[in-house]
Design a protein around this motif. Structure first.
Motif, short mmCIF file in Angstrom:
data_model
loop_
_atom_site.label_atom_id
_atom_site.label_comp_id
_atom_site.label_asym_id
_atom_site.label_seq_id
_atom_site.Cartn_x
_atom_site.Cartn_y
_atom_site.Cartn_z
N ASP A 251 96.58 -50.55 74.17
CA ASP A 251 96.32 -51.86 74.78
C ASP A 251 96.70 -52.97 73.79
OD1 ASP A 251 94.86 -54.28 75.72
OD2 ASP A 251 94.07 -52.87 77.21
N PRO A 252 97.55 -53.90 74.20
CA PRO A 252 98.01 -54.95 73.28
C PRO A 252 96.90 -55.88 72.80
CG PRO A 252 98.72 -55.42 75.53
CD PRO A 252 98.17 -54.02 75.54
N ARG A 253 95.75 -55.85 73.46
CA ARG A 253 94.64 -56.70 73.03
C ARG A 253 93.89 -56.13 71.83
NH1 ARG A 253 91.44 -56.88 78.55
NH2 ARG A 253 92.28 -54.74 78.57
N VAL A 254 94.18 -54.89 71.48
CA VAL A 254 93.44 -54.18 70.43
C VAL A 254 94.09 -54.35 69.07
CG1 VAL A 254 92.77 -51.88 69.59
CG2 VAL A 254 92.45 -52.48 72.00
N ASN A 255 93.23 -54.54 68.07
CA ASN A 255 93.65 -54.50 66.67
C ASN A 255 92.75 -53.52 65.95
OD1 ASN A 255 95.07 -55.13 64.31
ND2 ASN A 255 93.57 -56.69 63.74
N LEU A 256 93.33 -52.59 65.21
CA LEU A 256 92.58 -51.55 64.52
C LEU A 256 92.49 -51.90 63.03
CD1 LEU A 256 91.22 -48.79 65.01
CD2 LEU A 256 93.40 -47.71 64.45
N LEU A 257 91.26 -51.88 62.50
CA LEU A 257 91.01 -52.28 61.12
C LEU A 257 90.13 -51.26 60.41
CD1 LEU A 257 89.93 -55.94 61.93
CD2 LEU A 257 92.12 -55.33 60.94
N THR A 258 90.15 -51.28 59.09
CA THR A 258 89.19 -50.51 58.31
C THR A 258 88.05 -51.44 57.89
OG1 THR A 258 90.35 -50.96 56.24
CG2 THR A 258 90.97 -48.96 57.45
#
Length: 254
Positions: free
Chosen positions: A153-160
């Protein structure tokens, strides 16, 4: 994956050559699948290449297996990653912490992927920040659950967790991931726990608590007669001292 799983395609899925799991028909068994893990990681590689080494080299957890429950889930070090009986209801409850009209939200922990998927169903949501609290937990989950729907999904950003210095709101959290957080995520985990406990603390310890006000009034005379600690200064130079006090539970005992 079991035959009872149903799949649906979206235009985004076609662009990324991904077939998505239909979470509305979540039944059947899951299994630890190296191919599924690679499919999830391939999508991470495409979108967040700086995270791929962290996930691929994450050390294995001590205990790792599937539960014998109505909806099998992953158990890591004795902690179930999600409900074994109604994953979608659990995710909906967790997602309720985020106001319905919010345009941005934060998710602490990946879990089985149900929480991000639930929040992304909201058309008002424009951005979803998903925080990995333990790469080893994320890697294990990628081997058991199809995360490609929310990862694509382009709305998602994955971070640590190391990329997030302060608690961000509004947020929802996966309880199991908080319990399994790595040491580097300890501060962020504690901030989430504190924030979740704050409404309860305010209810129990606020000025509107009649029982608390009654207890304070009962002890008001003692407080007013209590001397200043300064009276003890310089009285026993070079000697050790100790002080003691009790809470409400101890007061009932003594």
């Amino acid at each position: 994956m079991g035959e009872a799983f149903c799949f649906a395609e979206s235009s985004l899925a076609k662009d990324l050559s991904v077939t998505f799991l239909d979470y509305e028909n979540l039944h059947g068994a899951i299994e630890i699948d190296g191919n599924l893990r690679e499919a999830n990681l391939d999508l991470v590689q495409k979108r967040w290449p700086h995270l791929i080494t962290l996930l691929q080299q994450a050390p294995p957890l001590g205990e790792y297996g599937l539960t014998d429950t109505l909806q099998p889930t992953l158990s890591l070090d004795g902690i179930q990653l999600s409900s074994g009986y109604n994953r979608l209801s659990e995710a909906a409850l967790q997602a309720s912490l985020v106001p319905q009209g919010a345009s941005q939200a934060w998710v602490y922990g990946i879990g089985s992927g149900d929480l991000p998927v639930t929040l992304l169903k909201r058309t008002t949501l424009r951005q979803l920040q998903v925080i990995i609290l333990n790469p080893a937990v994320a890697a294990a989950s990628f081997a058991c659950f199809d995360h490609r729907q929310w990862l694509a999904d382009p709305r998602v950003n994955l971070l640590t967790a190391s990329a997030v210095k302060e608690l961000q709101r509004p947020f929802a959290a996966v309880p199991a991931c908080l319990l399994l957080a790595e040491d580097d995520a300890a501060r962020l985990r504690d901030l989430v726990f504190l924030e979740l406990a704050t409404p309860f603390s305010r209810e129990k310890h606020g000025v509107g608590n009649a029982q608390l006000v009654e207890r304070l009034n009962e002890n008001l005379d003692h407080c007013q007669r209590d001397g200043n600690v300064g009276a003890l200064f310089d009285r026993h130079r070079g000697k050790n001292g100790s002080g003691g006090w009790c809470g409400t539970n101890s007061s009932r005992i003594f």
